[in-house]
Design a protein around this motif. Sequence first.
Motif, short mmCIF file in Angstrom:
data_model
loop_
_atom_site.label_atom_id
_atom_site.label_comp_id
_atom_site.label_asym_id
_atom_site.label_seq_id
_atom_site.Cartn_x
_atom_site.Cartn_y
_atom_site.Cartn_z
N GLY B 102 0.81 -1.20 0.00
CA GLY B 102 0.00 0.00 0.00
C GLY B 102 0.85 1.26 0.00
N ALA B 103 1.94 1.23 -0.77
CA ALA B 103 2.87 2.35 -0.79
C ALA B 103 2.17 3.60 -1.33
N SER B 104 2.30 4.68 -0.61
CA SER B 104 1.65 5.90 -1.06
C SER B 104 2.63 6.84 -1.75
N LYS B 105 3.89 6.77 -1.30
CA LYS B 105 4.90 7.64 -1.92
C LYS B 105 5.20 7.16 -3.33
N PRO B 106 5.56 8.08 -4.23
CA PRO B 106 5.93 7.63 -5.57
C PRO B 106 7.21 6.80 -5.50
N MET B 107 7.39 6.02 -6.55
CA MET B 107 8.57 5.17 -6.67
C MET B 107 9.85 6.02 -6.59
N ASP B 108 10.87 5.49 -5.94
CA ASP B 108 12.13 6.21 -5.80
C ASP B 108 12.93 6.09 -7.10
N GLU B 109 12.59 6.99 -8.05
CA GLU B 109 13.20 6.90 -9.39
C GLU B 109 14.71 7.12 -9.34
N ALA B 110 15.12 8.01 -8.43
CA ALA B 110 16.55 8.32 -8.35
C ALA B 110 17.35 7.08 -7.94
N LEU B 111 16.75 6.29 -7.05
CA LEU B 111 17.43 5.07 -6.61
C LEU B 111 17.60 4.09 -7.77
N ILE B 112 16.57 4.00 -8.61
CA ILE B 112 16.66 3.13 -9.80
C ILE B 112 17.86 3.55 -10.66
N ASP B 113 18.02 4.86 -10.81
CA ASP B 113 19.14 5.34 -11.61
C ASP B 113 20.47 5.08 -10.92
N ARG B 114 20.51 5.32 -9.61
CA ARG B 114 21.77 5.08 -8.90
C ARG B 114 22.19 3.62 -8.97
N LEU B 115 21.21 2.73 -8.96
CA LEU B 115 21.55 1.30 -9.05
C LEU B 115 21.71 0.86 -10.52
N ARG B 116 21.53 1.79 -11.44
CA ARG B 116 21.62 1.52 -12.87
C ARG B 116 20.69 0.37 -13.28
N LEU B 117 19.44 0.48 -12.88
CA LEU B 117 18.46 -0.56 -13.21
C LEU B 117 17.53 -0.15 -14.34
N ARG B 118 17.59 1.12 -14.70
CA ARG B 118 16.62 1.69 -15.64
C ARG B 118 16.44 0.83 -16.91
N ASP B 119 17.53 0.37 -17.50
CA ASP B 119 17.45 -0.35 -18.77
C ASP B 119 16.95 -1.78 -18.62
N HIS B 120 16.85 -2.25 -17.37
CA HIS B 120 16.50 -3.67 -17.18
C HIS B 120 15.08 -3.87 -16.70
N LEU B 121 14.35 -2.77 -16.50
CA LEU B 121 13.07 -2.89 -15.82
C LEU B 121 11.99 -3.56 -16.66
N ASP B 122 12.15 -3.51 -17.99
CA ASP B 122 11.08 -4.06 -18.82
C ASP B 122 11.40 -5.42 -19.42
N SER B 123 12.52 -6.02 -18.98
CA SER B 123 12.82 -7.36 -19.47
C SER B 123 12.28 -8.37 -18.46
N PRO B 124 11.89 -9.57 -18.95
CA PRO B 124 11.50 -10.62 -18.00
C PRO B 124 12.66 -10.93 -17.06
N LEU B 125 12.34 -11.21 -15.81
CA LEU B 125 13.41 -11.41 -14.82
C LEU B 125 14.32 -12.59 -15.19
N ARG B 126 13.77 -13.53 -15.97
CA ARG B 126 14.58 -14.72 -16.26
C ARG B 126 15.80 -14.41 -17.12
N VAL B 127 15.74 -13.34 -17.91
CA VAL B 127 16.89 -13.06 -18.78
C VAL B 127 17.93 -12.17 -18.08
N LEU B 128 17.64 -11.71 -16.89
CA LEU B 128 18.58 -10.82 -16.21
C LEU B 128 19.71 -11.61 -15.55
N SER B 129 20.87 -10.97 -15.46
CA SER B 129 22.01 -11.63 -14.82
C SER B 129 21.78 -11.68 -13.31
#
Lengths: 259, 236
Positions: B102-129
């Motif tokens: 029930g998270a009310s705050k928006p997603m922590d977009e900056a954290l996604i960028d800091r972890l360099r996850l942005r390019d991997h978010l739309d791939s199925p998890l099975r193909v990720l390293s």
Amino acid sequence: MTTVVSKIARAQGRDVLRSRWLIVYSAFFLLLAEGLLRFSGSDAMAVISLSMAALMVIPLATLMLSTMYVYGTRDFTELLLAQPIRRGDLYAGLYLGLALPTVAGFLAGVGLPFAVRGALGGQVGVLLGVGAALTFVFSAIGFCIALATEDRLRGMAAALGVWLFAAVLYDGIVLTLVALFSDYPIERPLLAVMLANPAELGRVMLLLRLDASALMGYTGAVFERFFGGYGFVVAGAVLGSWIVLPSVRAHRLFRLKDF
Amino acid sequence: MIQFDGVTKRFGDREVLRGATLTVERGRTLGLIGPNGAGKTTLIKSLLGLCHPTAGEIRVNGRSIAGDDSYRTSVGYMPQIARFPENLTGAELFATVRDLRGASKPMDEALIDRLRLRDHLDSPLRVLSGGTRQKINAMLALQFDPALLVLDEPTAGLDPLSSATLKDELLDRRAAGATVLITSHIMSELEELCDDVALLLDGVIRFVGPIDTVTSLTRQGNLERAIAALMIREVA
């Protein structure tokens, strides 16, 4: 259904709907139904052949799929358990997330070839209903097995054993018993033996509605004679409780389990 | 604040935890150390309610967690390298967990960028390293700004850059006042991240204290040597 249950079921259901095995499962029934409708001459014959296949395949497939699913989602289950949600809700979400897509796969596979011919309803309707019920039953039994067995290989073996016993050997065992005790009044014990096996109940329900008394076997004949015209209703009610029993058991196992 | 009070856990006739007692004070970061099979993961799982202790009590902020689900609202958990529903995408996984909490705050977009996850978010998890999945794991634990962070070998499988990023994140949370419980076999990492260390041996906490006490107590130059010396002393 609480919202937590539906949220988990939706996420899991989406995962299951995209998985290869569900496509294979639906395609199997689709091809079989289409082929039988084309080559068996009558819709009624096609339904009988399909029923025979479904009574074997549904318990096998759903038992194997649900045990594999429980082992396969273990890590995700642990992650979800660490969220502020109730365990019972998580169980229900995981179960429905598997059972509903599996039921949908079966209904689509068998139903589509009949639907395009405008032949949905009546006998094939019974098959769809019984198939859906058996899917719920054996998925829950698979959950029970996998939750109670830590070792994956032993869990799969147990699931296979349950299938062999319930769907393959059972009628033979019943017949043997009948032959052995033919000098005694065994109708009542025999009925109890039949009610104790959901696959057998499914078979009886189908055969009572398929005008295929020749295929009915010994158990079906006894059933109809004992319950008069109500055999179908009684079998349906008992099959329904067969959905509840393993579900309650699996729910309890899940709540008490150490992950 | 986390308190383990005489926590015992038996699996059949195997006793994994044998009266483990440990307190993590509010705002402190504690590193849990112990050889493989000492019971670290079991202790953590007991804290999260994944595992039910045979005896003893666990309290979070003074309240027993037995039969309670709500305390997990303030807990972020990063498990050891985990397999997730392989046909879902990272974005869907985040959405599901956010939705469940029930998270009310928006997603922590900056954290996604800091972890360099942005390019991997739309791939199925099975193909990720494995490393990328581990970062998704970290994201799941961190994005709700939990007051209490539980991390089970967080940097295992991460490349040096990602590992450094994650450690920076953890140091930020520590500075912001989060209470952190972390297990690791990498002593230099614990030295960098933790205020205190606890040594778990055969299901019992044998030592708890600030990091510098360990090193001075054992007269060893660094934590790794100090813990090794402690373990030898305890086993002997």
